[in-house]
Design a protein around this motif. Structure first.
Motif, PDB file in Angstrom:
ATOM      1  N   HIS A  77       0.856  -1.193   0.000  1.00 56.76           N
ATOM      2  CA  HIS A  77       0.000   0.000   0.000  1.00 56.76           C
ATOM      3  C   HIS A  77       0.891   1.241   0.000  1.00 56.76           C
ATOM      4  O   HIS A  77       2.021   1.189   0.478  1.00 56.76           O
ATOM      5  CB  HIS A  77      -0.897   0.047   1.249  1.00 56.76           C
ATOM      6  CG  HIS A  77      -1.768  -1.140   1.395  1.00 56.76           C
ATOM      7  ND1 HIS A  77      -2.914  -1.322   0.677  1.00 56.76           N
ATOM      8  CD2 HIS A  77      -1.645  -2.240   2.171  1.00 56.76           C
ATOM      9  CE1 HIS A  77      -3.474  -2.478   1.020  1.00 56.76           C
ATOM     10  NE2 HIS A  77      -2.710  -3.049   1.915  1.00 56.76           N
ATOM     11  N   ARG A  78       0.353   2.331  -0.493  1.00 59.06           N
ATOM     12  CA  ARG A  78       1.062   3.605  -0.404  1.00 59.06           C
ATOM     13  C   ARG A  78       0.703   4.248   0.934  1.00 59.06           C
ATOM     14  O   ARG A  78      -0.461   4.240   1.336  1.00 59.06           O
ATOM     15  CB  ARG A  78       0.687   4.536  -1.552  1.00 59.06           C
ATOM     16  CG  ARG A  78       1.438   5.855  -1.476  1.00 59.06           C
ATOM     17  CD  ARG A  78       1.489   6.611  -2.781  1.00 59.06           C
ATOM     18  NE  ARG A  78       2.176   5.937  -3.848  1.00 59.06           N
ATOM     19  CZ  ARG A  78       3.499   5.876  -3.993  1.00 59.06           C
ATOM     20  NH1 ARG A  78       4.291   6.402  -3.089  1.00 59.06           N
ATOM     21  NH2 ARG A  78       4.035   5.282  -5.028  1.00 59.06           N
ATOM     22  N   ASP A  83       6.111   9.573   1.406  1.00 61.13           N
ATOM     23  CA  ASP A  83       6.448   9.008   0.111  1.00 61.13           C
ATOM     24  C   ASP A  83       6.804   7.531   0.214  1.00 61.13           C
ATOM     25  O   ASP A  83       7.508   7.005  -0.623  1.00 61.13           O
ATOM     26  CB  ASP A  83       7.636   9.801  -0.476  1.00 61.13           C
ATOM     27  CG  ASP A  83       7.941   9.412  -1.897  1.00 61.13           C
ATOM     28  OD1 ASP A  83       6.988   9.125  -2.648  1.00 61.13           O
ATOM     29  OD2 ASP A  83       9.130   9.367  -2.255  1.00 61.13           O
ATOM     30  N   LEU A  85       6.160   3.326   0.553  1.00 60.63           N
ATOM     31  CA  LEU A  85       5.280   2.202   0.259  1.00 60.63           C
ATOM     32  C   LEU A  85       5.305   1.306   1.490  1.00 60.63           C
ATOM     33  O   LEU A  85       6.365   1.078   2.078  1.00 60.63           O
ATOM     34  CB  LEU A  85       5.779   1.420  -0.953  1.00 60.63           C
ATOM     35  CG  LEU A  85       5.780   2.183  -2.275  1.00 60.63           C
ATOM     36  CD1 LEU A  85       6.377   1.308  -3.364  1.00 60.63           C
ATOM     37  CD2 LEU A  85       4.376   2.601  -2.646  1.00 60.63           C
ATOM     38  N   SER A 103      10.197   5.434  -1.812  1.00 56.03           N
ATOM     39  CA  SER A 103       9.954   5.087  -3.223  1.00 56.03           C
ATOM     40  C   SER A 103      11.235   4.704  -3.956  1.00 56.03           C
ATOM     41  O   SER A 103      11.244   3.758  -4.745  1.00 56.03           O
ATOM     42  CB  SER A 103       9.263   6.242  -3.946  1.00 56.03           C
ATOM     43  OG  SER A 103       7.954   6.393  -3.433  1.00 56.03           O
TER      44      SER A 103
END
Length: 127
Positions: A77-78, A83, A85, A103
């Motif tokens: 999931h983000r 920024d 994950l 990221s």
């Protein structure tokens, strides 16, 4: 939580937890732990595990001892803020371990995974 084979038991007690262990003599020792204590205990146990594994390394350094947990499912999931994950691994017994990957690091991981998987596919099957 269920009692482990070691005889340790961790049970919720309001906002805290009770860590108990019953010795061979039948005497039970108990300690009250906060949620922060549980996180510190987890970190300490992991550091102790890594130190123990390092002591088991071969003198040549060619083989590395690794304690690996099987993974049954993966969630990605983000992060809502930031920024990162969120990469969560779930073991067959339901334990979850989540990592926050920046990221750039996630992109590097994708490249490495692709490379390792390509090498694995190209290698002949072992019998």
């Amino acid at each position: 939580m269920s009692e482990a084979a070691s005889g340790l038991n961790l049970d919720p007690d309001g906002d805290d937890f009770i860590l108990s262990r019953t010795g061979d003599d039948g005497v039970t020792a108990r300690i009250v732990l906060t949620a922060a204590d549980i996180l510190d205990l987890t970190r300490s146990a992991l550091a102790l595990r890594e130190r123990d594994l390092a002591e088991r390394q071969s003198a040549s350094g060619e083989v590395e001892a690794v304690l690996a947990t099987p993974v049954e499912t993966v969630a990605l999931h983000r992060e809502m803020l930031g920024d990162n994950l969120l990469l969560t691994f779930v073991s067959p017994d339901g334990n979850r371990l989540a990592f926050a990957l920046p990221s750039a690091l996630a992109a590097d991981l994708v490249e490495r995974l692709s490379s390792v998987l390509a090498t694995q596919v190209a290698a002949p099957a072992r019998q």
